[in-house]
Design an enzyme around this catalytic site. Structure first.
Site, PDB file in Angstrom:
ATOM      1  N   CYS A 127      63.480  88.349  83.354  1.00 25.14           N
ATOM      2  CA  CYS A 127      62.303  87.599  83.780  1.00 25.14           C
ATOM      3  C   CYS A 127      61.437  87.398  82.541  1.00 25.14           C
ATOM      4  O   CYS A 127      60.740  88.295  82.104  1.00 25.14           O
ATOM      5  CB  CYS A 127      61.562  88.370  84.855  1.00 25.14           C
ATOM      6  SG  CYS A 127      59.966  87.656  85.227  1.00 25.14           S
ATOM      7  N   CYS A 140       2.824  96.178  92.061  1.00 28.29           N
ATOM      8  CA  CYS A 140       3.235  95.832  93.425  1.00 28.29           C
ATOM      9  C   CYS A 140       2.966  94.339  93.656  1.00 28.29           C
ATOM     10  O   CYS A 140       2.525  93.627  92.753  1.00 28.29           O
ATOM     11  CB  CYS A 140       2.475  96.680  94.433  1.00 28.29           C
ATOM     12  SG  CYS A 140       0.742  96.207  94.641  1.00 28.29           S
ATOM     13  N   CYS A 160      -0.496  93.323  92.839  1.00 31.09           N
ATOM     14  CA  CYS A 160      -0.776  93.272  91.395  1.00 31.09           C
ATOM     15  C   CYS A 160      -0.460  91.897  90.808  1.00 31.09           C
ATOM     16  O   CYS A 160      -0.809  91.612  89.660  1.00 31.09           O
ATOM     17  CB  CYS A 160       0.048  94.312  90.644  1.00 31.09           C
ATOM     18  SG  CYS A 160      -0.445  96.015  90.959  1.00 31.09           S
TER      19      CYS A 160
HETATM   20 ZN   LIG Z   1      -0.579  96.885  93.021  1.00 32.87          ZN
END
Ligand SMILES: [Zn+2]
Length: 545
Positions: free
Chosen positions: A82, A452, A455
Site C-alpha cells: 500500500c 463588574c 464598572c
Molecule cells: Zn463594579
C-alpha cells in the site's frame, strides 16, 4: 475514454527500462508485469498490475523475504504494497506509463522503510482499517468500579459493554433501547496493555485464539498472559461467550470469543481440554465505539479541559440561556460529579418560541424545568438541576462559575451587590445582546479585583466601553396585550451563547483576557473599541466591598 489513454506498447516500453517484462493479463484484463524492486539493500521479486483506463492505481506485490519483520506497515500478508492512501493520489490518465513508474518508486520506498522496521506509527494508524465486525459500544470509564458487564448482546446485533450499568441504562433509555438486560452468560473482560495495536503479517485478523495470543505476545507478553488467564477463567465458570476489551494507549479495541464449557473431567484434564478448546475458538473482531462521557465530551476539543466535574449555575434560561445551556452540556457540564444549575422563575410563553431553544411542546412550562427536561433527553447522564425561582432564592455556595444570561443589566448589578454584601465571590460571566441584535457581548469577572458590569459605566450612565461607533439604534416591538420588547432573531442569541461558551472554555484553560469581548452581529456597524479588560472602579456601587 479508454481510446485516449496510454497504450500497452508504450507502457511496456516504459516498464522495460526498470527491468519489468509483460506477463499477460489478469482476470480483470489488467496487464501484468514482473520484475524486481530494490529495497533495504536487496532485490525483491515483484509484480505490478496496471489499469490502462487510469481509474485505479497500479497494484504492486512483492515476495516478502523470510527475514522480514514480523509486523510491517503497508505490506499485506499477500505481499500487496500500500504505497498511497486511496484518494491521495490521482492518476493522470494521459500518462499512465510515467505515473506507473512513479508508483513503482513509491512502492519501493515503502518497502524499503517497512523492511527496515520504520513507519511503526503508520501501522498503528492502519490498525482500525482492518479490525472490524459486530458493533460494540463501550461505556467504560476509569472511575467505574463494577466488573464489566454486557448488555443487549445479540438482540440488536450489537453489544453495550459497561462498568456502570445504571449509567449505561440511562443512555440506552435515551437511545430508545430501554429494557436491555445484562447478559449473564456473557463474560466481559478488560485488559490493559502498554502496546499500541498493529496488524501482523500472516492471516489477518487472527482467526482463532491461538493466533490472537501469538499476536498479543509480540505486542505485549503480559497482556497476552492476562487475556489467556481471563478467557480460561470465563470458560471454567461456564460462560458461553467472552467479550474482551483491550485498553491500549492508542484506543480501546474489542473482540468476542465463543466458549465451550468443559464437561465432567478431572481438574487437570479439564484445564488441558479447556486450553485446547480455547485455542481453537474463533475470534470475532468487533467495531468499537466509545460512548463514555469523558471521551464524547473531549474528543472535539482534544487536550482542552472541559466543564466535567465543575459546578456551574446558569442564571436565565431565556433566549440566550436556552442555547447556552445546551452548549454547556456539550462541553461537559453536569458530568463527572459536576452539576449544572438552571435558574429561571419565568415560564415559556408560546410567542417566545421563535427565538428560544425550546419549542411549542414545552410552552407554558417553567423555562428552567423545561430546559432541564430537554437537555436531559439528549444527555441523560448529565447532572442538571432546575430552580424555577429567582436567583436570590438559590443557595450558590460551592458554585465554580456563575453565568448570568438574563440580559438584564439591573439584575446583573444587583446580583453582584448581593454577593459582595454576603462577602462571597464567584467567578462570573455575564452575556447579553446589545441593542436590537447589533452586537453580542460578554464580560468575565474571574477574580474579585476585576471590574463588574456596573464598572463599565460612569456615575451618570456614561458608557466607558462603547459598543459601536455612533449611536445604538433604538428599536422596540410589541403591541396590544404584549409588553414592549427588543426584536432580534434567534441567530443573535445563538451568537451570544457561542461567545459565552467560548469564553467559558478559555477560562477553564487558563485564558481569561480580554475579559470584555464584543462581536458585531448586524452588518453596517463598526466595533468602537478592541476587546479589553474592565478595571474595577473604586466607587462602583455594585462590586465595591
Ligand atoms: Zn463594579
Amino acid at each position: 475514454m479508454s481510446s485516449s489513454t496510454t497504450g500497452l506498447p508504450e507502457l511496456e516500453r516504459a516498464l522495460r527500462t526498470r527491468g519489468f517484462t509483460y506477463a499477460g493479463r489478469n482476470s480483470e484484463g489488467w496487464p501484468r508485469f514482473t520484475g524486481t524492486l530494490m529495497a533495504a539493500g536487496a532485490t525483491h521479486e515483484a509484480r505490478v498490475y496496471v489499469d490502462l483506463t487510469g481509474q485505479q492505481l497500479p497494484r504492486v506485490y512483492v515476495n516478502i523475504p523470510a527475514n522480514a519483520p514480523a509486523v510491517m506497515p503497508h505490506i499485506s500478508s499477500s505481499g500487496s504494497v500500500c504505497y498511497a492512501t486511496k484518494g491521495t493520489l490521482v492518476l493522470d490518465i494521459f500518462d499512465i506509463a510515467g505515473q506507473t513508474l512513479a508508483c513503482l518508486d513509491r512502492a519501493a520506498n515503502v518497502l524499503d522503510l517497512a523492511l527496515q522496521g520504520k513507519m511503526q506509527q503508520d501501522l498503528e494508524d492502519e490498525f482500525f482499517a482492518c479490525w472490524y465486525g459486530d458493533l460494540c459500544l463501550l461505556d467504560v470509564d476509569s472511575k467505574g468500579k463494577e466488573p464489566l458487564s454486557v448488555l443487549h448482546f445479540e438482540h440488536k446485533g450489537f453489544a453495550f459493554i459497561t462498568n456502570n450499568s445504571e449509567r449505561t441504562q440511562k443512555k440506552l433509555g435515551a437511545m430508545g433501547l430501554s429494557g436491555a438486560t445484562k447478559m449473564e452468560f456473557v463474560e466481559g473482560i478488560q485488559v490493559t496493555t502498554t502496546a499500541k495495536p498493529r496488524p501482523i503479517q500472516g492471516v489477518w485478523p487472527p482467526p482463532n485464539v491461538a493466533d490472537l495470543l501469538r499476536w498479543q505476545n509480540i505486542l505485549d507478553p503480559k497482556a497476552r498472559r492476562e487475556i489467556e488467564r481471563r478467557l480460561l477463567s470465563a470458560s471454567a465458570r461456564r460462560k458461553h461467550i467472552a467479550v474482551c476489551v483491550i485498553k491500549s494507549p492508542l484506543a480501546q479495541y474489542a473482540f468476542w470469543v465463543p466458549l465451550r464449557p468443559s464437561r465432567d473431567e478431572s481438574p487437570a484434564q479439564a484445564l488441558k481440554n479447556a486450553r485446547r478448546r480455547l485455542y481453537a475458538a474463533k475470534v470475532h473482531p468487533m467495531s468499537d465505539c466509545r460512548i463514555d462521557d469523558n471521551y464524547v465530551t473531549s474528543r472535539n476539543t482534544p487536550n482542552r479541559k472541559t466543564l466535567a466535574g465543575k459546578r456551574v449555575a446558569l442564571v436565565g434560561c431565556g433566549t440566550i440561556g436556552g442555547f447556552l445551556g445546551e452548549l454547556l452540556v456539550k462541553a461537559g457540564a453536569g458530568l463527572d460529579n459536576g452539576e449544572l444549575q438552571l435558574i429561571d422563575p419565568d415560564s415559556l410563553f408560546p410567542q417566545n418560541v421563535g427565538r428560544h431553544r425550546l419549542g411549542l411542546n414545552q410552552a407554558l412550562e417553567n423555562k428552567a424545568v423545561a430546559l432541564k427536561a430537554e437537555l436531559t433527553r439528549g444527555a441523560p447522564t448529565a447532572n442538571i438541576k432546575a430552580f424555577p425561582v429567582k436567583v436570590q432564592e438559590v443557595q450558590l455556595d460551592g458554585v465554580d462559575l456563575l453565568i448570568d444570561a438574563t440580559g438584564e443589566e439591573a439584575l446583573s448589578n444587583q446580583l453582584t451587590r448581593s454577593l459582595a454584601d454576603a462577602g462571597k465571590f464567584i467567578p462570573t460571566l455575564t452575556v447579553w445582546v446589545e441593542g436590537p441584535g447589533v452586537a453580542v457581548r460578554a464580560l468575565l469577572r474571574d477574580a474579585v479585583e476585576q471590574g463588574c458590569t456596573r464598572c463599565m459605566s460612569a456615575r451618570h450612565g456614561e458608557q466607558l466601553f462603547p459598543v459601536i461607533d455612533g449611536a445604538m439604534p433604538n428599536e422596540l416591538a410589541g403591541h396590544g396585550c404584549e409588553s414592549l420588547y427588543v426584536p432580534f432573531p434567534a441567530t443573535v442569541s445563538v451568537r451570544a451563547a457561542c461567545l459565552a461558551a467560548d469564553m467559558v472554555s478559555d477560562w477553564l484553560n487558563g485564558v481569561v483576557a480580554p475579559r470584555l469581548q464584543t462581536d458585531i452581529v448586524r452588518k453596517g456597524f463598526n466595533k468602537a473599541i478592541e476587546d479589553t479588560d474592565v478595571p474595577r472602579r473604586d466607587n462602583c456601587p455594585a462590586c465595591s466591598s
